[in-house]
Design a protein around this motif. Structure first.
Motif, PDB file in Angstrom:
ATOM      1  N   ILE A 295      52.821  83.641  38.208  1.00 47.00           N
ATOM      2  CA  ILE A 295      52.683  82.496  37.309  1.00 47.00           C
ATOM      3  C   ILE A 295      52.514  82.974  35.873  1.00 47.00           C
ATOM      4  CG2 ILE A 295      51.201  80.536  36.676  1.00 47.00           C
ATOM      5  CD1 ILE A 295      50.628  80.142  39.604  1.00 47.00           C
ATOM      6  N   VAL A 296      53.293  82.371  35.002  1.00 48.02           N
ATOM      7  CA  VAL A 296      53.148  82.632  33.574  1.00 48.02           C
ATOM      8  C   VAL A 296      52.331  81.502  32.976  1.00 48.02           C
ATOM      9  CG1 VAL A 296      54.355  82.680  31.368  1.00 48.02           C
ATOM     10  CG2 VAL A 296      55.345  83.839  33.339  1.00 48.02           C
ATOM     11  N   VAL A 297      51.215  81.848  32.347  1.00 54.04           N
ATOM     12  CA  VAL A 297      50.455  80.839  31.611  1.00 54.04           C
ATOM     13  C   VAL A 297      50.652  81.152  30.140  1.00 54.04           C
ATOM     14  CG1 VAL A 297      48.169  79.884  31.147  1.00 54.04           C
ATOM     15  CG2 VAL A 297      48.748  80.619  33.466  1.00 54.04           C
ATOM     16  N   ASN A 298      51.318  80.251  29.445  1.00 55.37           N
ATOM     17  CA  ASN A 298      51.604  80.480  28.032  1.00 55.37           C
ATOM     18  C   ASN A 298      51.010  79.328  27.237  1.00 55.37           C
ATOM     19  OD1 ASN A 298      52.631  81.278  25.600  1.00 55.37           O
ATOM     20  ND2 ASN A 298      54.761  80.771  26.069  1.00 55.37           N
ATOM     21  N   LEU A 299      49.792  79.550  26.722  1.00 60.45           N
ATOM     22  CA  LEU A 299      49.086  78.442  26.076  1.00 60.45           C
ATOM     23  C   LEU A 299      48.687  78.787  24.650  1.00 60.45           C
ATOM     24  CD1 LEU A 299      46.761  77.307  28.977  1.00 60.45           C
ATOM     25  CD2 LEU A 299      48.791  76.150  28.154  1.00 60.45           C
ATOM     26  N   LEU A 300      48.877  77.787  23.832  1.00 58.60           N
ATOM     27  CA  LEU A 300      48.500  77.932  22.446  1.00 58.60           C
ATOM     28  C   LEU A 300      47.237  77.112  22.214  1.00 58.60           C
ATOM     29  CD1 LEU A 300      49.632  79.129  19.752  1.00 58.60           C
ATOM     30  CD2 LEU A 300      50.312  76.794  19.247  1.00 58.60           C
ATOM     31  N   GLY A 301      46.196  77.796  21.770  1.00 60.03           N
ATOM     32  CA  GLY A 301      44.943  77.099  21.525  1.00 60.03           C
ATOM     33  C   GLY A 301      44.971  76.400  20.181  1.00 60.03           C
ATOM     34  N   GLY A 302      44.937  75.093  20.228  1.00 58.37           N
ATOM     35  CA  GLY A 302      44.788  74.316  18.993  1.00 58.37           C
ATOM     36  C   GLY A 302      43.572  73.482  19.259  1.00 58.37           C
ATOM     37  N   ILE A 303      43.826  72.272  19.752  1.00 57.87           N
ATOM     38  CA  ILE A 303      42.727  71.456  20.279  1.00 57.87           C
ATOM     39  C   ILE A 303      42.277  72.096  21.589  1.00 57.87           C
ATOM     40  CG2 ILE A 303      42.015  69.131  20.926  1.00 57.87           C
ATOM     41  CD1 ILE A 303      44.628  68.154  19.525  1.00 57.87           C
ATOM     42  N   ALA A 315      38.706  79.578  37.933  1.00 60.33           N
ATOM     43  CA  ALA A 315      38.255  78.611  38.952  1.00 60.33           C
ATOM     44  C   ALA A 315      39.349  78.311  39.962  1.00 60.33           C
ATOM     45  CB  ALA A 315      37.797  77.318  38.276  1.00 60.33           C
ATOM     46  N   ALA A 316      40.618  78.391  39.530  1.00 61.02           N
ATOM     47  CA  ALA A 316      41.724  78.084  40.448  1.00 61.02           C
ATOM     48  C   ALA A 316      41.760  79.078  41.605  1.00 61.02           C
ATOM     49  CB  ALA A 316      43.054  78.090  39.690  1.00 61.02           C
ATOM     50  N   GLY A 317      41.419  80.323  41.319  1.00 60.06           N
ATOM     51  CA  GLY A 317      41.313  81.328  42.367  1.00 60.06           C
ATOM     52  C   GLY A 317      42.527  81.441  43.276  1.00 60.06           C
ATOM     53  N   ILE A 318      43.699  81.533  42.687  1.00 58.41           N
ATOM     54  CA  ILE A 318      44.916  81.553  43.508  1.00 58.41           C
ATOM     55  C   ILE A 318      45.326  82.985  43.853  1.00 58.41           C
ATOM     56  CG2 ILE A 318      45.797  79.360  42.633  1.00 58.41           C
ATOM     57  CD1 ILE A 318      47.686  81.407  40.930  1.00 58.41           C
ATOM     58  N   PRO A 319      46.082  83.162  44.955  1.00 57.97           N
ATOM     59  CA  PRO A 319      46.448  84.510  45.384  1.00 57.97           C
ATOM     60  C   PRO A 319      47.522  85.176  44.522  1.00 57.97           C
ATOM     61  CG  PRO A 319      47.415  82.882  46.870  1.00 57.97           C
ATOM     62  CD  PRO A 319      46.537  82.142  45.921  1.00 57.97           C
ATOM     63  N   GLN A 320      48.399  84.380  43.897  1.00 61.39           N
ATOM     64  CA  GLN A 320      49.501  84.992  43.154  1.00 61.39           C
ATOM     65  C   GLN A 320      49.022  85.669  41.867  1.00 61.39           C
ATOM     66  OE1 GLN A 320      49.566  81.751  44.240  1.00 61.39           O
ATOM     67  NE2 GLN A 320      51.657  81.104  44.734  1.00 61.39           N
ATOM     68  N   LYS A 321      49.869  86.568  41.390  1.00 61.08           N
ATOM     69  CA  LYS A 321      49.589  87.241  40.118  1.00 61.08           C
ATOM     70  C   LYS A 321      49.734  86.227  38.985  1.00 61.08           C
ATOM     71  CE  LYS A 321      50.828  91.492  37.689  1.00 61.08           C
ATOM     72  NZ  LYS A 321      49.450  92.002  37.728  1.00 61.08           N
ATOM     73  N   VAL A 322      48.769  86.266  38.052  1.00 57.82           N
ATOM     74  CA  VAL A 322      48.841  85.360  36.903  1.00 57.82           C
ATOM     75  C   VAL A 322      48.958  86.192  35.633  1.00 57.82           C
ATOM     76  CG1 VAL A 322      47.733  83.469  35.644  1.00 57.82           C
ATOM     77  CG2 VAL A 322      47.359  83.695  38.107  1.00 57.82           C
ATOM     78  N   LYS A 336      37.982  87.664  26.902  1.00 57.23           N
ATOM     79  CA  LYS A 336      36.813  88.336  27.473  1.00 57.23           C
ATOM     80  C   LYS A 336      36.525  87.834  28.880  1.00 57.23           C
ATOM     81  CE  LYS A 336      34.288  89.345  23.541  1.00 57.23           C
ATOM     82  NZ  LYS A 336      33.442  88.626  22.587  1.00 57.23           N
ATOM     83  N   LEU A 337      36.635  86.520  29.048  1.00 58.75           N
ATOM     84  CA  LEU A 337      36.359  85.929  30.364  1.00 58.75           C
ATOM     85  C   LEU A 337      37.335  86.443  31.425  1.00 58.75           C
ATOM     86  CD1 LEU A 337      35.675  82.217  29.317  1.00 58.75           C
ATOM     87  CD2 LEU A 337      34.070  83.693  30.563  1.00 58.75           C
ATOM     88  N   LEU A 338      38.590  86.622  31.011  1.00 54.81           N
ATOM     89  CA  LEU A 338      39.611  87.021  31.980  1.00 54.81           C
ATOM     90  C   LEU A 338      39.618  88.521  32.255  1.00 54.81           C
ATOM     91  CD1 LEU A 338      42.640  84.811  30.823  1.00 54.81           C
ATOM     92  CD2 LEU A 338      41.338  84.544  32.929  1.00 54.81           C
ATOM     93  N   ALA A 339      39.085  89.282  31.299  1.00 58.35           N
ATOM     94  CA  ALA A 339      39.182  90.744  31.386  1.00 58.35           C
ATOM     95  C   ALA A 339      38.557  91.294  32.665  1.00 58.35           C
ATOM     96  CB  ALA A 339      38.511  91.378  30.164  1.00 58.35           C
ATOM     97  N   GLY A 340      39.196  92.275  33.231  1.00 57.94           N
ATOM     98  CA  GLY A 340      38.647  92.978  34.393  1.00 57.94           C
ATOM     99  C   GLY A 340      38.684  92.183  35.683  1.00 57.94           C
ATOM    100  N   LYS A 341      39.386  91.049  35.685  1.00 56.72           N
ATOM    101  CA  LYS A 341      39.409  90.229  36.904  1.00 56.72           C
ATOM    102  C   LYS A 341      40.786  90.218  37.561  1.00 56.72           C
ATOM    103  CE  LYS A 341      35.531  87.199  35.837  1.00 56.72           C
ATOM    104  NZ  LYS A 341      35.277  87.325  34.379  1.00 56.72           N
ATOM    105  N   GLY A 342      41.635  91.140  37.144  1.00 60.67           N
ATOM    106  CA  GLY A 342      42.945  91.233  37.793  1.00 60.67           C
ATOM    107  C   GLY A 342      44.034  90.403  37.151  1.00 60.67           C
ATOM    108  N   TYR A 343      43.716  89.713  36.068  1.00 62.90           N
ATOM    109  CA  TYR A 343      44.758  88.960  35.375  1.00 62.90           C
ATOM    110  C   TYR A 343      45.434  89.864  34.365  1.00 62.90           C
ATOM    111  CZ  TYR A 343      42.152  85.132  37.367  1.00 62.90           C
ATOM    112  OH  TYR A 343      41.510  84.314  38.253  1.00 62.90           O
ATOM    113  N   GLU A 344      46.726  89.683  34.236  1.00 61.98           N
ATOM    114  CA  GLU A 344      47.438  90.478  33.239  1.00 61.98           C
ATOM    115  C   GLU A 344      47.445  89.668  31.942  1.00 61.98           C
ATOM    116  OE1 GLU A 344      50.421  93.774  32.730  1.00 61.98           O
ATOM    117  OE2 GLU A 344      50.048  92.943  34.709  1.00 61.98           O
ATOM    118  N   MET A 345      46.976  90.294  30.854  1.00 59.90           N
ATOM    119  CA  MET A 345      46.996  89.582  29.574  1.00 59.90           C
ATOM    120  C   MET A 345      47.882  90.323  28.590  1.00 59.90           C
ATOM    121  SD  MET A 345      43.198  88.258  28.911  1.00 59.90           S
ATOM    122  CE  MET A 345      42.428  89.671  29.675  1.00 59.90           C
TER     123      MET A 345
END
Ligand code: GDP
Ligand code: MN
Length: 361
Positions: A295-303, A315-322, A336-345
């Motif tokens: 899964i590709v999550v491509n989000l721009l933080g504005g609001i 929280a979604a805790g899904i098996p696929q690579k994100v 920081k929240l995502l770091a070290g949890k297996g997500y590729e950033m």
């Protein structure tokens, strides 16, 4: 929203436009008990949302003996890739001549545009290309209740006068049903008079509530869930799940996937200001398609705040690579929240898409 042929024909019938006798079936077994309602010759018409069904084998002639097996075959066919779930069984018409009739909005004049051509059955684009002079046009005035007879004459020329009333009634359909298109192609003459052999009506989506129409599109369970959450969600047939915010960013992500030779399995636009709960639902929904490998999550933080997004992804805790690209408001907290949890950033859209395509293939 585009009405199916049988729905459009019901509208025409309500307005007094002659349509052939017919009924809808959802399986071949429903045909035999009612076949006596039609004449000796019948037509079976696949109710699929594409034009040119005739040429694609979706409109078949039959008699009482062959009708059931022909219907069974048609139910097992795909018409231009679409499964046939409904068939309109109709009385066969002895067609003498096919005409084209449609009403749309002329966007530059901002008025209803009526088109009439003495060569129906074929697509109007073809007639426009090959015999442009065969297409006659009239523009209705705003607030016009009926089409004046001089205008009808100019449209239909030497065609039977019965057609004038069909045009007038179709104009009433067009106005009262908030239609963007009302088309009868072909409008036919037969020994028993004029009939709408085919019908297409597109209702302005903004008018669905006023028209009391509940949308009856064939939605998958997932698409229904997406609607409940207010996500724009579309299923495709690749293996990469896509989540973006805003239609532009989401479509651009999709384009980039294609550019790098990948195929998206689906895409979802979470909209603006998504909080963690919403992001969690989005990620789970996209991940629930079995073919989604990454899964590709491509989000721009504005609001939208990137830390909220990160919490939702976790929280979604899904098996696929994100694979995540977050940029903008609270970007650092999110990362920081995502770091070290297996997500590729990764920092750019280009990098996340390239990576996802590599993982998926
Ligand atoms: P489309 O191909 O999806 O536009 O489906 P139509 O309903 O327009 O059917 C295609 C063509 O089949 C028409 O243009 C007609 O020539 C032919 N057709 C459909 N119904 C009848 C019918 O009852 N009698 C005859 N003779 N031809 C029909
Ligand atoms: Mn047609």
């Amino acid at each position: 929203m585009k009405l199916r042929e049988y729905e459009a024909k019901k509208v025409l019938r309500d307005y007094g436009i002659p349509v052939p006798a017919g009924f809808l079936i959802r399986s071949a077994d429903e045909l035999a008990p009612r076949i006596h309602e039609l004449g000796a010759q019948i037509v079976l018409k696949a109710q699929v949302d594409v034009g040119g069904r005739g040429k694609a084998g979706g409109v078949l002639k039959a008699d009482h003996e062959t009708a059931v097996p022909v219907a069974r075959d048609l139910f097992n066919k795909k018409i231009k890739g679409l499964p046939v779930r409904e068939i309109l069984a109709e009385q066969y018409l002895e067609i003498q001549h096919e005409y084209y009739l449609s009403i749309t909005i002329d966007r530059s004049k901002k008025q209803p545009l009526i088109l009439f051509a003495d060569s129906g059955g074929v697509e109007i684009e073809t007639t426009a290309r090959e015999r442009p002079a065969a297409i006659r046009k009239a523009v209705a005035m705003p607030l016009m209740k009926d089409i004046p007879s001089f205008m009808l004459r100019e449209l239909t020329g030497s065609a039977p006068r019965e057609i004038d009333q069909v045009i007038n009634k179709l104009y009433h359909v067009f106005c009262e049903k908030d239609a963007l298109l009302a088309e009868i192609n072909p409008l036919v003459t037969t020994p028993k008079g004029v009939f709408a052999a085919d019908a297409k009506i597109i209702i302005d989506d903004n008018a669905l509530a006023r028209q009391g129409i509940t949308v009856n599109r064939d939605l998958s369970e997932r698409e229904r869930e997406a609607e409940r959450h207010g996500f724009s969600y579309v299923e495709l047939n690749g293996s990469i799940g896509v989540i973006g915010n805003g239609a532009g960013l989401t479509m651009a992500t999709l384009d980039l996937i294609e550019h790098y030779g990948g195929r998206a399995a689906n895409f979802l636009d979470v909209g603006g200001g998504a909080e963690s709960e919403r992001v969690k639902n989005a990620v789970r929904l996209v991940a629930s398609v079995p073919s989604v490998r990454v899964i590709v999550v491509n989000l721009l933080g504005g609001i939208t705040r990137c830390d909220e997004v990160a919490r939702g992804i976790i929280a979604a805790g899904i098996p696929q690579k994100v694979i995540v690209r977050l940029a903008g408001t609270n970007e650092e907290e999110g990362k920081k929240l995502l770091a070290g949890k297996g997500y590729e950033m990764l920092d750019t859209m280009d990098l996340v898409v390239k990576k996802a395509v590599a993982v998926a293939t």
